[in-house]
Design an enzyme around this catalytic site. Structure first.
Site, PDB file in Angstrom:
ATOM      1  N   TYR A  23       0.795  -1.229   0.000  1.00  0.00           N
ATOM      2  CA  TYR A  23       0.000   0.000   0.000  1.00  0.00           C
ATOM      3  C   TYR A  23       0.825   1.275   0.000  1.00  0.00           C
ATOM      4  CZ  TYR A  23      -3.583  -3.379   1.163  1.00  0.00           C
ATOM      5  OH  TYR A  23      -4.422  -4.472   1.139  1.00  0.00           O
ATOM      6  N   HIS A  80     -15.323  -7.942  -0.617  1.00  0.00           N
ATOM      7  CA  HIS A  80     -15.468  -9.334  -1.008  1.00  0.00           C
ATOM      8  C   HIS A  80     -16.659 -10.052  -0.382  1.00  0.00           C
ATOM      9  CE1 HIS A  80     -11.567  -8.231  -2.414  1.00  0.00           C
ATOM     10  NE2 HIS A  80     -11.167  -8.020  -1.179  1.00  0.00           N
ATOM     11  N   HIS A 100      -9.356   0.577  -5.460  1.00  0.00           N
ATOM     12  CA  HIS A 100      -8.427  -0.192  -4.645  1.00  0.00           C
ATOM     13  C   HIS A 100      -7.012   0.265  -4.946  1.00  0.00           C
ATOM     14  CE1 HIS A 100     -11.534  -2.865  -3.242  1.00  0.00           C
ATOM     15  NE2 HIS A 100     -11.999  -2.846  -4.477  1.00  0.00           N
ATOM     16  N   ILE A 101      -6.226   0.456  -3.913  1.00  0.00           N
ATOM     17  CA  ILE A 101      -4.847   0.906  -4.069  1.00  0.00           C
ATOM     18  C   ILE A 101      -4.013  -0.161  -4.765  1.00  0.00           C
ATOM     19  CG2 ILE A 101      -2.749   1.571  -2.805  1.00  0.00           C
ATOM     20  CD1 ILE A 101      -4.746   2.756  -0.650  1.00  0.00           C
TER      21      ILE A 101
END
Length: 145
Positions: A23, A80, A100-101
């Protein structure tokens, strides 16, 4: 002026500490500052919300009706399995983009599927913090004046 809500879900308050090899080393505050700067350039307004609690995220999405023109969300692990967050988006009918990173499709198998993205106009993943800025641009373009 278009008004966008940026929601960051579970564990994103730990950016800069949690798995920096995935991240990066920057914090959530840095991310929000980058998005704010891009919002000024695009002529839109942004507000930020982060929670580790599924119900709080659902409530924030529901409260967006009549306040925001669209939502950018990184649900974290809720991506999810949170049918509650998916249903919240289905209820409000606001345009949304999932971000999402990391590239969730290059990670563990369980991360490949999003139960939320069918309620979104699109998904951006794997572009780091830049993905949020691109989502903001795309969402502003998608929202009718």
């Amino acid at each position: 002026m278009k008004k966008i809500l940026v929601i960051n879900g579970v564990n994103l308050n730990m950016l800069g500490v949690r798995e920096p090899e995935i991240y990066g080393g920057n914090t959530l505050d840095t991310l929000n500052a980058n998005i704010s700067k891009r919002a000024v350039e695009l002529g839109c307004e942004v507000d930020f919300f982060q929670s580790n609690f599924e119900g709080e995220i659902c409530e924030k999405i529901q409260q967006a009706i009549g306040v925001y023109d669209g939502i950018i969300i990184n649900p974290g692990a809720f991506t999810h399995y949170s049918y509650a967050i998916r249903d919240a988006f289905g209820s409000v009918k606001l345009p949304a983009i999932e971000v999402h990173i990391s590239n969730i499709h290059k990670r563990e198998e369980f991360r490949h599927n999003s139960v939320i993205v069918p309620e979104c106009i699109g998904q951006i993943c794997g572009l780091g913090f830049k993905g949020y800025e691109l989502a903001l641009e795309a969402l502003c373009d998608a929202i009718e004046d």
